[in-house]
Design an enzyme around this catalytic site. Structure first.
Site, mmCIF file in Angstrom:
data_model
loop_
_atom_site.group_PDB
_atom_site.id
_atom_site.type_symbol
_atom_site.label_atom_id
_atom_site.label_comp_id
_atom_site.label_asym_id
_atom_site.label_seq_id
_atom_site.Cartn_x
_atom_site.Cartn_y
_atom_site.Cartn_z
ATOM 1 N N GLU A 55 41.970 40.053 28.514
ATOM 2 C CA GLU A 55 42.593 39.072 27.627
ATOM 3 C C GLU A 55 41.932 37.698 27.753
ATOM 4 O O GLU A 55 42.600 36.664 27.700
ATOM 5 C CB GLU A 55 44.107 38.970 27.842
ATOM 6 C CG GLU A 55 44.885 39.916 26.950
ATOM 7 C CD GLU A 55 46.353 39.565 26.782
ATOM 8 O OE1 GLU A 55 46.708 38.373 26.717
ATOM 9 O OE2 GLU A 55 47.152 40.518 26.698
ATOM 10 N N TYR A 93 41.571 38.529 15.878
ATOM 11 C CA TYR A 93 41.958 38.456 17.285
ATOM 12 C C TYR A 93 40.968 39.271 18.119
ATOM 13 O O TYR A 93 40.859 40.486 17.950
ATOM 14 C CB TYR A 93 43.382 38.976 17.509
ATOM 15 C CG TYR A 93 43.771 38.994 18.968
ATOM 16 C CD1 TYR A 93 44.064 37.807 19.631
ATOM 17 C CD2 TYR A 93 43.810 40.178 19.688
ATOM 18 C CE1 TYR A 93 44.398 37.804 20.974
ATOM 19 C CE2 TYR A 93 44.142 40.187 21.033
ATOM 20 C CZ TYR A 93 44.432 38.995 21.664
ATOM 21 O OH TYR A 93 44.761 38.998 23.005
ATOM 22 N N GLU A 95 39.056 39.848 22.133
ATOM 23 C CA GLU A 95 39.137 39.644 23.577
ATOM 24 C C GLU A 95 37.800 39.994 24.231
ATOM 25 O O GLU A 95 37.034 40.794 23.703
ATOM 26 C CB GLU A 95 40.223 40.526 24.207
ATOM 27 C CG GLU A 95 41.630 40.230 23.754
ATOM 28 C CD GLU A 95 42.654 41.133 24.435
ATOM 29 O OE1 GLU A 95 42.275 41.868 25.393
ATOM 30 O OE2 GLU A 95 43.819 41.127 24.018
ATOM 31 N N HIS A 146 41.734 47.576 28.181
ATOM 32 C CA HIS A 146 43.010 46.974 27.829
ATOM 33 C C HIS A 146 43.460 47.650 26.542
ATOM 34 O O HIS A 146 42.924 47.382 25.470
ATOM 35 C CB HIS A 146 42.874 45.463 27.636
ATOM 36 C CG HIS A 146 44.148 44.800 27.224
ATOM 37 N ND1 HIS A 146 44.194 43.609 26.535
ATOM 38 C CD2 HIS A 146 45.452 45.174 27.391
ATOM 39 C CE1 HIS A 146 45.438 43.277 26.304
ATOM 40 N NE2 HIS A 146 46.230 44.210 26.806
ATOM 41 N N HIS A 263 51.454 39.500 34.062
ATOM 42 C CA HIS A 263 51.035 40.683 34.820
ATOM 43 C C HIS A 263 50.645 40.286 36.234
ATOM 44 O O HIS A 263 50.133 39.179 36.459
ATOM 45 C CB HIS A 263 49.807 41.347 34.180
ATOM 46 C CG HIS A 263 50.084 42.030 32.882
ATOM 47 N ND1 HIS A 263 50.146 43.398 32.750
ATOM 48 C CD2 HIS A 263 50.309 41.523 31.646
ATOM 49 C CE1 HIS A 263 50.390 43.715 31.491
ATOM 50 N NE2 HIS A 263 50.504 42.585 30.797
#
Length: 303
Positions: A55, A93, A95, A146, A263
């Protein structure tokens, strides 16, 4: 008289090599520029020989270099370097996967983004091969993922195909799959989890067990983040696995911790060399044969 064979387990090369994975929850330049966030992130990273960050959404490209600058200032066990993927995603979006590693202990041998021909992954794995300071295992392959919560089962089953691709590419079965798999709670039921290829195929060790909470919020208890080991040599070096409860270690409130991430990092420790059995000397065998009858049964010593 025949003396029974007795062997003593010796942990040779006891110093451990720690590999970690951390969903840093929308890591941006603005986020790392906040002093208390930076300080905590640096302390988390300094615990690991290789850290896989997920992320990382910094579009400026400056967040990780800034983080590395502070990390190298903080911890005398560096220097640290990093390896970053390009932004990965299907829409606006995106990452990055970023490896942060102690460059005097390990080096990147090779890396590539998995060729996701069928578009099964929202963020296809950015796999890397590292040197490893062990005569038993001179190199190690890491495969981070992820998953997107909407397609956890599909992506985790496709991760088995990534493992096969990596094994063929580098002719190695010693592979560590790691990251925020979202492999629990509403994203993936226990019944569906147990049907994954990574569960039904032999040889995979799920080092972070089911039921381990990898989430910061007190209101959730989910084992989203995982580390899975494959390969006899790799598994033979495993010393420990854990989540790292950074709020408790650094005495943060839940609100303060959530400024860092929702996390916990997960980690495994590998020995630099395999545990081996060495035969005891005849004198030691004779001494043991005299002392064993005097030991209480509760010690559970078997010869």
């Amino acid at each position: 008289m025949h003396c029974p064979a007795v062997f003593l387990l010796l942990a040779s090369g006891a110093e451990a090599f720690r590999i970690c994975a951390f969903n840093a929850q929308r890591l941006t330049l603005a986020k790392v520029a906040r002093e208390h966030v930076m300080d905590t992130l640096v302390q988390i990273l300094a615990r690991c020989d290789i850290m896989v960050l997920q992320e990382v959404v910094d579009s400026s490209g400056n967040a990780i270099p800034l983080l590395l600058r502070e990390l190298n200032r903080f911890d005398g066990s560096g220097p640290y370097s990093f390896l970053s993927s390009l932004p990965l995603g299907r829409s606006t979006y995106m990452e990055k996967y970023v490896y942060v590693y102690r460059s005097h202990k390990t080096q990147v041998l090779d890396s590539y983004v998995y060729n996701d021909k069928d578009d099964l992954f929202a963020r296809e794995p950015f796999v890397a091969q590292f040197t490893f300071p062990s005569k038993v295992l001179p190199s190690l392959v890491l495969v981070p993922l992820h998953t997107t919560p909407k397609a956890v089962e599909k992506e985790l089953n496709a991760l088995y195909d990534v493992f096969l691709d990596v094994s063929e590419h580098w002719q190695s079965k010693d592979v560590i799959l790691l990251g925020d798999f979202n492999a629990d709670c509403v994203s993936l039921t226990k019944k569906r989890l147990d049907k994954l290829a990574l569960r039904t195929q032999a040889g995979f060790l799920w080092a972070i067990p089911d039921g381990e909470d990898t989430t910061v919020r007190a209101s959730t208890h989910c084992t989203y983040d995982r580390i899975v080991l494959h390969g006899e040599r790799c598994q033979s070096l495993l010393l420990a696995s854990a989540t790292f409860d950074f709020p408790r270690r650094f005495q943060l409130t839940e609100e303060e911790a959530l400024n860092i991430s929702d996390h916990y990092p997960v980690e495994v420790e590998l020995s630099w060399s395999v545990r081996r059995t060495e035969p005891l000397s005849l004198a030691t065998l004779l001494l043991l044969s005299m002392l064993l009858p005097l030991l209480p049964p509760s010690l559970g010593l078997v010869v």
